[in-house]
Scaffold this motif. Structure first.
Motif, PDB file in Angstrom:
ATOM      1  N   VAL A  54       0.881  -1.170   0.000  1.00  0.00           N
ATOM      2  CA  VAL A  54       0.000   0.000   0.000  1.00  0.00           C
ATOM      3  C   VAL A  54       0.915   1.214   0.000  1.00  0.00           C
ATOM      4  N   SER A  55       0.889   1.971  -1.095  1.00  0.00           N
ATOM      5  CA  SER A  55       1.763   3.142  -1.218  1.00  0.00           C
ATOM      6  C   SER A  55       1.371   4.216  -0.217  1.00  0.00           C
ATOM      7  N   CYS A  56       2.283   5.163  -0.033  1.00  0.00           N
ATOM      8  CA  CYS A  56       2.062   6.314   0.852  1.00  0.00           C
ATOM      9  C   CYS A  56       2.267   7.581   0.021  1.00  0.00           C
ATOM     10  N   PRO A  57       1.317   7.899  -0.880  1.00  0.00           N
ATOM     11  CA  PRO A  57       1.510   9.028  -1.808  1.00  0.00           C
ATOM     12  C   PRO A  57       1.598  10.365  -1.082  1.00  0.00           C
ATOM     13  N   ILE A  58       2.500  11.224  -1.564  1.00  0.00           N
ATOM     14  CA  ILE A  58       2.771  12.505  -0.900  1.00  0.00           C
ATOM     15  C   ILE A  58       2.790  13.643  -1.916  1.00  0.00           C
ATOM     16  N   ASN A  59       2.813  14.861  -1.410  1.00  0.00           N
ATOM     17  CA  ASN A  59       2.782  16.041  -2.276  1.00  0.00           C
ATOM     18  C   ASN A  59       4.183  16.466  -2.729  1.00  0.00           C
ATOM     19  N   MET A  60       4.913  15.523  -3.301  1.00  0.00           N
ATOM     20  CA  MET A  60       6.136  15.766  -4.064  1.00  0.00           C
ATOM     21  C   MET A  60       5.944  15.040  -5.394  1.00  0.00           C
ATOM     22  N   TYR A  61       6.394  15.646  -6.514  1.00  0.00           N
ATOM     23  CA  TYR A  61       5.933  15.178  -7.812  1.00  0.00           C
ATOM     24  C   TYR A  61       7.047  15.025  -8.847  1.00  0.00           C
ATOM     25  N   SER A  62       6.754  14.174  -9.823  1.00  0.00           N
ATOM     26  CA  SER A  62       7.451  14.197 -11.103  1.00  0.00           C
ATOM     27  C   SER A  62       6.527  14.903 -12.092  1.00  0.00           C
ATOM     28  N   ASN A  63       7.090  15.829 -12.866  1.00  0.00           N
ATOM     29  CA  ASN A  63       6.310  16.620 -13.822  1.00  0.00           C
ATOM     30  C   ASN A  63       6.863  16.418 -15.228  1.00  0.00           C
ATOM     31  N   VAL A  64       5.960  16.216 -16.162  1.00  0.00           N
ATOM     32  CA  VAL A  64       6.337  16.004 -17.558  1.00  0.00           C
ATOM     33  C   VAL A  64       5.668  17.076 -18.419  1.00  0.00           C
ATOM     34  N   ILE A  65       6.450  17.678 -19.307  1.00  0.00           N
ATOM     35  CA  ILE A  65       5.918  18.653 -20.259  1.00  0.00           C
ATOM     36  C   ILE A  65       6.180  18.135 -21.667  1.00  0.00           C
ATOM     37  N   VAL A  66       5.113  18.049 -22.444  1.00  0.00           N
ATOM     38  CA  VAL A  66       5.204  17.606 -23.833  1.00  0.00           C
ATOM     39  C   VAL A  66       4.760  18.759 -24.723  1.00  0.00           C
ATOM     40  N   THR A  67       5.568  19.100 -25.718  1.00  0.00           N
ATOM     41  CA  THR A  67       5.228  20.179 -26.648  1.00  0.00           C
ATOM     42  C   THR A  67       5.385  19.702 -28.088  1.00  0.00           C
ATOM     43  N   MET A  68       4.616  20.329 -28.973  1.00  0.00           N
ATOM     44  CA  MET A  68       4.647  19.967 -30.384  1.00  0.00           C
ATOM     45  C   MET A  68       6.028  20.230 -30.975  1.00  0.00           C
ATOM     46  N   SER A  69       6.493  19.300 -31.820  1.00  0.00           N
ATOM     47  CA  SER A  69       7.779  19.428 -32.493  1.00  0.00           C
ATOM     48  C   SER A  69       7.554  19.406 -33.998  1.00  0.00           C
ATOM     49  N   GLN A  70       8.496  19.970 -34.732  1.00  0.00           N
ATOM     50  CA  GLN A  70       8.374  20.002 -36.190  1.00  0.00           C
ATOM     51  C   GLN A  70       8.739  18.683 -36.849  1.00  0.00           C
ATOM     52  N   VAL A  71       9.416  17.805 -36.093  1.00  0.00           N
ATOM     53  CA  VAL A  71       9.883  16.546 -36.682  1.00  0.00           C
ATOM     54  C   VAL A  71       9.416  15.380 -35.828  1.00  0.00           C
ATOM     55  N   ASN A  72       9.469  14.200 -36.403  1.00  0.00           N
ATOM     56  CA  ASN A  72       9.162  12.970 -35.678  1.00  0.00           C
ATOM     57  C   ASN A  72      10.388  12.623 -34.832  1.00  0.00           C
ATOM     58  N   ASN A  73      10.248  12.671 -33.513  1.00  0.00           N
ATOM     59  CA  ASN A  73      11.385  12.428 -32.627  1.00  0.00           C
ATOM     60  C   ASN A  73      11.638  10.938 -32.458  1.00  0.00           C
ATOM     61  N   ASN A  74      12.886  10.538 -32.673  1.00  0.00           N
ATOM     62  CA  ASN A  74      13.274   9.140 -32.500  1.00  0.00           C
ATOM     63  C   ASN A  74      14.198   8.944 -31.304  1.00  0.00           C
ATOM     64  N   SER A  75      14.662  10.029 -30.696  1.00  0.00           N
ATOM     65  CA  SER A  75      15.557   9.897 -29.556  1.00  0.00           C
ATOM     66  C   SER A  75      15.265  11.007 -28.552  1.00  0.00           C
ATOM     67  N   PHE A  76      15.421  10.676 -27.274  1.00  0.00           N
ATOM     68  CA  PHE A  76      15.181  11.622 -26.188  1.00  0.00           C
ATOM     69  C   PHE A  76      16.287  11.451 -25.148  1.00  0.00           C
ATOM     70  N   SER A  77      16.646  12.522 -24.498  1.00  0.00           N
ATOM     71  CA  SER A  77      17.686  12.459 -23.468  1.00  0.00           C
ATOM     72  C   SER A  77      17.051  12.070 -22.132  1.00  0.00           C
ATOM     73  N   LEU A  78      16.628  10.828 -22.027  1.00  0.00           N
ATOM     74  CA  LEU A  78      15.981  10.307 -20.835  1.00  0.00           C
ATOM     75  C   LEU A  78      16.757   9.115 -20.304  1.00  0.00           C
ATOM     76  N   GLU A  79      16.602   8.853 -19.012  1.00  0.00           N
ATOM     77  CA  GLU A  79      17.162   7.632 -18.446  1.00  0.00           C
ATOM     78  C   GLU A  79      16.448   6.420 -19.072  1.00  0.00           C
ATOM     79  N   PRO A  80      17.113   5.236 -19.060  1.00  0.00           N
ATOM     80  CA  PRO A  80      16.530   4.070 -19.736  1.00  0.00           C
ATOM     81  C   PRO A  80      15.105   3.744 -19.333  1.00  0.00           C
ATOM     82  N   LYS A  81      14.802   3.774 -18.019  1.00  0.00           N
ATOM     83  CA  LYS A  81      13.443   3.435 -17.576  1.00  0.00           C
ATOM     84  C   LYS A  81      12.425   4.462 -18.061  1.00  0.00           C
TER      85      LYS A  81
END
Length: 294
Positions: free
Chosen positions: A26-53
């Motif tokens: 049973v998780s213990c959710p708290i008011n600290m967050y991960s936030n993701v922002i996605v914006t329109m791009s002019q090209v089809n993205n095939n790579s991102f600077s993200l960790e593997p997971k």
């Protein structure tokens, strides 16, 4: 188009173990967050600077939704430290999954997010809007428990870093979980009753019992001392990261007055223990914070 999605972290778990061999937490959710922002791009993205997971969290929902073109850029901003047991990866993964789905015109259910997340690594259930009994290995909700009454937590890092995948791959984990099932059943009864009755003290007692039972699986320095200090300052119990390094001192609304004194005492008595933040337990769930033109 700009899409902003947030997912909460967790102060470890209120409880974790097995019931008749069935993995759950049973998780213990708290008011600290991960936030993701996605914006329109002019090209089809095939790579991102993200960790593997996090990168898998992007591509797996695209495969699920059968989307080949992704004309967006993605940025991830997290308030959660890694490797501490604060559900940082679960928050990252669930926020990315939902943001990617929304960008392609879809909305993922918590159950769909759970399946995607569990394919990447064992996951917390922070993407559900209520506290849930959750199989973190297979990504499956076992039961909905309800909302948690107001509880504040002082989060401390006892030191080190734990790899979730390595921890859950331990050869002795099944037998060790089996050996503590009696205590876990008692703890779960307390937590269920506490949630049903809105009794924060029962939730704290159940969390403390689960923390003590987990000591034989993952030793935490100063655990007993922190339990005693929590009681001395009228706290309701402690929560831990069962596969991490953090410990939370829990206080209900009525007895929050001694939190500041408790924090000052711990900082003086345990200088090697790092204080992270004071937080609140929340309902959980992935939230779309904005969705519209750039």
């Amino acid at each position: 188009m700009k899409i902003c999605v947030s997912a909460p972290g967790s102060c470890g778990e209120l409880i974790q173990g097995t019931l008749d061999g069935q993995n759950f937490l049973v998780s213990c959710p708290i008011n600290m967050y991960s936030n993701v922002i996605v914006t329109m791009s002019q090209v089809n993205n095939n790579s991102f600077s993200l960790e593997p997971k996090a990168e898998l969290a992007l591509y797996n929902p695209l495969k699920l939704l059968k989307v080949s073109d992704f004309h967006y850029s993605l940025s991830l901003y997290s308030q959660l430290p890694k490797g501490k047991g604060m559900a940082s990866s679960s928050a990252d993964i669930s926020a990315i999954c939902q943001a990617v789905a929304i960008a392609t015109g879809k909305i993922l259910t918590p159950n769909e997010i759970a399946k995607i997340a569990a394919q990447i690594e064992p996951t917390d259930g922070i993407f559900y809007k209520d506290l849930v009994l959750f199989d973190h290995i297979n990504g499956m909700k076992l039961a909905t428990l309800g909302s948690c009454p107001p509880i504040s937590i002082l989060i401390f890092d006892l030191g080190g870093e734990i790899n979730t995948l390595e921890f859950n791959s331990r050869n002795d984990l099944r037998l060790l979980n089996q050996s503590k099932e009696f205590e876990i059943k008692q703890a779960l009864k307390m937590i269920k009753k506490g949630i049903h009755e809105g009794n924060s003290s029962l939730i704290g007692q159940g969390a403390t019992l689960s923390a003590k039972a987990n000591h034989k699986i993952l030793y935490k320095p100063y655990l007993q001392e922190f339990i005693e200090i929590n009681a001395k300052y009228d706290g309701i119990g402690v929560s831990i990261a069962h596969s991490g390094t953090i410990l939370g001192m829990m206080f209900d609304q009525v007895r929050q007055g001694k939190m500041k004194a408790c924090l000052a005492f711990i900082k003086q008595a345990f200088p090697s223990v790092h204080f992270i933040k004071q937080v609140q337990i929340i309902s959980g769930g992935v939230v779309v914070k904005s969705y519209g033109p750039r």
